[in-house]
Motif scaffolding. Structure first.
Motif, mmCIF file in Angstrom:
data_model
loop_
_atom_site.group_PDB
_atom_site.id
_atom_site.type_symbol
_atom_site.label_atom_id
_atom_site.label_comp_id
_atom_site.label_asym_id
_atom_site.label_seq_id
_atom_site.Cartn_x
_atom_site.Cartn_y
_atom_site.Cartn_z
ATOM 1 N N LEU A 130 0.837 -1.215 0.000
ATOM 2 C CA LEU A 130 0.000 0.000 0.000
ATOM 3 C C LEU A 130 0.867 1.258 0.000
ATOM 4 O O LEU A 130 0.540 2.262 -0.634
ATOM 5 C CB LEU A 130 -0.928 0.005 1.225
ATOM 6 C CG LEU A 130 -2.081 -1.004 1.187
ATOM 7 C CD1 LEU A 130 -2.762 -1.071 2.550
ATOM 8 C CD2 LEU A 130 -3.097 -0.654 0.111
ATOM 9 N N PHE A 131 1.983 1.190 0.705
ATOM 10 C CA PHE A 131 2.913 2.323 0.766
ATOM 11 C C PHE A 131 3.517 2.585 -0.623
ATOM 12 O O PHE A 131 3.576 3.728 -1.085
ATOM 13 C CB PHE A 131 4.009 2.025 1.790
ATOM 14 C CG PHE A 131 5.015 3.134 1.939
ATOM 15 C CD1 PHE A 131 4.706 4.279 2.658
ATOM 16 C CD2 PHE A 131 6.266 3.028 1.359
ATOM 17 C CE1 PHE A 131 5.629 5.308 2.802
ATOM 18 C CE2 PHE A 131 7.204 4.046 1.493
ATOM 19 C CZ PHE A 131 6.880 5.191 2.215
ATOM 20 N N ASP A 132 3.958 1.517 -1.298
ATOM 21 C CA ASP A 132 4.562 1.659 -2.628
ATOM 22 C C ASP A 132 3.564 2.236 -3.634
ATOM 23 O O ASP A 132 3.918 3.093 -4.444
ATOM 24 C CB ASP A 132 5.076 0.303 -3.129
ATOM 25 C CG ASP A 132 6.257 -0.214 -2.306
ATOM 26 O OD1 ASP A 132 6.940 0.621 -1.673
ATOM 27 O OD2 ASP A 132 6.471 -1.437 -2.281
ATOM 28 N N ILE A 133 2.315 1.750 -3.562
ATOM 29 C CA ILE A 133 1.281 2.270 -4.475
ATOM 30 C C ILE A 133 1.003 3.737 -4.155
ATOM 31 O O ILE A 133 0.888 4.573 -5.052
ATOM 32 C CB ILE A 133 -0.021 1.438 -4.370
ATOM 33 C CG1 ILE A 133 0.218 -0.029 -4.728
ATOM 34 C CG2 ILE A 133 -1.114 2.008 -5.295
ATOM 35 C CD1 ILE A 133 -0.838 -0.985 -4.204
ATOM 36 N N SER A 134 0.926 4.053 -2.851
ATOM 37 C CA SER A 134 0.650 5.430 -2.419
ATOM 38 C C SER A 134 1.687 6.410 -2.952
ATOM 39 O O SER A 134 1.354 7.513 -3.373
ATOM 40 C CB SER A 134 0.606 5.524 -0.891
ATOM 41 O OG SER A 134 -0.568 4.923 -0.397
ATOM 42 N N LEU A 135 2.951 6.009 -2.923
ATOM 43 C CA LEU A 135 4.024 6.891 -3.410
ATOM 44 C C LEU A 135 3.800 7.258 -4.871
ATOM 45 O O LEU A 135 3.904 8.425 -5.252
ATOM 46 C CB LEU A 135 5.386 6.199 -3.267
ATOM 47 C CG LEU A 135 6.084 6.298 -1.920
ATOM 48 C CD1 LEU A 135 7.415 5.555 -1.973
ATOM 49 C CD2 LEU A 135 6.330 7.741 -1.519
ATOM 50 N N VAL A 136 3.506 6.247 -5.687
ATOM 51 C CA VAL A 136 3.305 6.489 -7.118
ATOM 52 C C VAL A 136 2.032 7.297 -7.354
ATOM 53 O O VAL A 136 2.018 8.237 -8.151
ATOM 54 C CB VAL A 136 3.276 5.148 -7.902
ATOM 55 C CG1 VAL A 136 2.920 5.371 -9.363
ATOM 56 C CG2 VAL A 136 4.635 4.469 -7.799
ATOM 57 N N VAL A 137 0.962 6.954 -6.650
ATOM 58 C CA VAL A 137 -0.300 7.698 -6.793
ATOM 59 C C VAL A 137 -0.083 9.168 -6.433
ATOM 60 O O VAL A 137 -0.538 10.068 -7.133
ATOM 61 C CB VAL A 137 -1.417 7.071 -5.912
ATOM 62 C CG1 VAL A 137 -2.619 8.010 -5.810
ATOM 63 C CG2 VAL A 137 -1.858 5.725 -6.485
ATOM 64 N N ASN A 138 0.654 9.399 -5.348
ATOM 65 C CA ASN A 138 0.906 10.778 -4.915
ATOM 66 C C ASN A 138 1.688 11.559 -5.971
ATOM 67 O O ASN A 138 1.342 12.695 -6.299
ATOM 68 C CB ASN A 138 1.672 10.759 -3.590
ATOM 69 C CG ASN A 138 1.949 12.156 -3.080
ATOM 70 O OD1 ASN A 138 3.046 12.685 -3.244
ATOM 71 N ND2 ASN A 138 0.962 12.792 -2.481
ATOM 72 N N ARG A 139 2.740 10.951 -6.505
ATOM 73 C CA ARG A 139 3.557 11.641 -7.519
ATOM 74 C C ARG A 139 2.745 11.916 -8.780
ATOM 75 O O ARG A 139 2.832 12.992 -9.363
ATOM 76 C CB ARG A 139 4.797 10.807 -7.860
ATOM 77 C CG ARG A 139 5.765 10.662 -6.700
ATOM 78 C CD ARG A 139 7.156 10.290 -7.162
ATOM 79 N NE ARG A 139 7.182 9.048 -7.924
ATOM 80 C CZ ARG A 139 7.755 7.931 -7.515
ATOM 81 N NH1 ARG A 139 8.339 7.888 -6.329
ATOM 82 N NH2 ARG A 139 7.763 6.858 -8.264
ATOM 83 N N CYS A 140 1.925 10.941 -9.184
ATOM 84 C CA CYS A 140 1.108 11.116 -10.387
ATOM 85 C C CYS A 140 0.015 12.169 -10.160
ATOM 86 O O CYS A 140 -0.327 12.934 -11.061
ATOM 87 C CB CYS A 140 0.490 9.786 -10.817
ATOM 88 S SG CYS A 140 1.707 8.618 -11.462
ATOM 89 N N LYS A 141 -0.526 12.194 -8.948
ATOM 90 C CA LYS A 141 -1.557 13.188 -8.599
ATOM 91 C C LYS A 141 -0.980 14.608 -8.711
ATOM 92 O O LYS A 141 -1.619 15.515 -9.246
ATOM 93 C CB LYS A 141 -2.062 12.925 -7.174
ATOM 94 C CG LYS A 141 -3.295 13.726 -6.791
ATOM 95 C CD LYS A 141 -3.921 13.195 -5.512
ATOM 96 C CE LYS A 141 -3.217 13.704 -4.292
ATOM 97 N NZ LYS A 141 -3.868 13.310 -3.032
ATOM 98 N N ILE A 142 0.255 14.780 -8.218
ATOM 99 C CA ILE A 142 0.914 16.086 -8.302
ATOM 100 C C ILE A 142 1.166 16.455 -9.766
ATOM 101 O O ILE A 142 0.993 17.613 -10.162
ATOM 102 C CB ILE A 142 2.225 16.097 -7.472
ATOM 103 C CG1 ILE A 142 1.880 16.034 -5.977
ATOM 104 C CG2 ILE A 142 3.058 17.347 -7.763
ATOM 105 C CD1 ILE A 142 3.061 15.754 -5.061
ATOM 106 N N LEU A 143 1.527 15.477 -10.597
ATOM 107 C CA LEU A 143 1.702 15.727 -12.031
ATOM 108 C C LEU A 143 0.398 16.249 -12.640
ATOM 109 O O LEU A 143 0.399 17.209 -13.421
ATOM 110 C CB LEU A 143 2.148 14.444 -12.748
ATOM 111 C CG LEU A 143 2.103 14.479 -14.279
ATOM 112 C CD1 LEU A 143 3.076 15.513 -14.842
ATOM 113 C CD2 LEU A 143 2.401 13.096 -14.869
ATOM 114 N N GLY A 144 -0.724 15.622 -12.263
ATOM 115 C CA GLY A 144 -2.039 16.076 -12.746
ATOM 116 C C GLY A 144 -2.294 17.528 -12.360
ATOM 117 O O GLY A 144 -2.796 18.325 -13.162
#
Length: 243
Positions: A130-144
């Motif tokens: 969940l932590f690994d997925i969260s990191l990527v989701v967070n970075r992609c969210k900021i890109l959006g």
């Protein structure tokens, strides 16, 4: 007699539900110890746990197997995990292109991991997943958010147009002061913004080309708000006056 049997069954069901709630609370405590979270728990039952990410546009269903002897999670026997299913609920027809790009990059990461079940065979491994997925989701969210910012304020930086195709972002710059118009195409991936972005340039007007852009980009380090900083740097270094 039948009534008392039904009462007893009801009481048993209630006790089981209470136990399940206790387990859920204890599991949540462990999961939340990883204080960086981009997920929300939607369901926790004997059979499965369901987590949602990114405003409910991505869900992860974790299907439990039998308990494991000798291994504990939340002070109870740990469970094996038989399947992890990811699903997208984004309506690509209706969603803005930036949201579609974000979704593509998240699923690019999910697919790059291969078998999630191998990496997460028991509940013990779930917090890290969940932590690994969260990191990527967070970075992609900021890109959006960066893309939305540039879409709204791009004109301030002589950014005429943003075109998103698959995982490529094409930025069209135009400046009458610098007598220049060119396209910069950046190839994004799920590791954004931690790696330098491959790019190509097409010149329409003036003499700003690949060499000039490469010189500017080489001075923009990868990291937080990478895309925004690229645009600002091009504007400051290339589009303020005649070249």
């Amino acid at each position: 007699r039948e009534l008392s049997e039904m009462d007893a069954e009801d009481e048993l069901d209630l006790a089981e539900m209470e136990e399940l709630k206790k387990t859920e609370r204890a599991c949540l405590e462990i999961l939340k110890k990883y204080d960086f979270t981009e997920w929300e728990l939607m369901e926790w039952s004997e059979q499965q746990a369901v987590f949602s990410f990114l405003y409910d546009s991505v869900t992860l269903t974790v299907v439990f197997g039998p308990p494991i002897d000798g291994e504990f999670f939340a002070a109870r026997p740990s469970r094996s995990i038989v399947r992890l299913d990811f699903e997208s609920f984004l309506d690509e027809e209706q969603a803005p292109p930036s949201s579609c790009l974000v979704q593509r990059l998240i699923f690019q990461f999910i697919e790059s991991w291969g078998s999630w079940q191998e990496k997460c065979p028991t509940l013990h491994y779930l917090p890290q997943a969940l932590f690994d997925i969260s990191l990527v989701v967070n970075r992609c969210k900021i890109l959006g958010e960066e893309l939305e910012f540039l879409d709204r304020w791009g004109a301030k930086f002589h950014l005429l147009e943003i075109d998103i195709k698959d995982t490529e972002v094409k930025l069209v710059f135009s400046s009458s002061v610098a007598f220049a118009k060119f396209e910069l195409t950046l190839a994004l991936s799920h590791v954004y913004p931690s790696a330098v972005l491959p790019f190509s340039v097409q010149t329409h007007t003036g003499n700003i080309g690949e060499k000039e852009i490469a010189a500017v980009l080489s001075r923009v380090p990868a990291g937080h708000h990478y895309l925004q900083r690229i645009v600002v740097s091009i504007h400051q270094n290339l589009l303020q006056g005649p070249r």
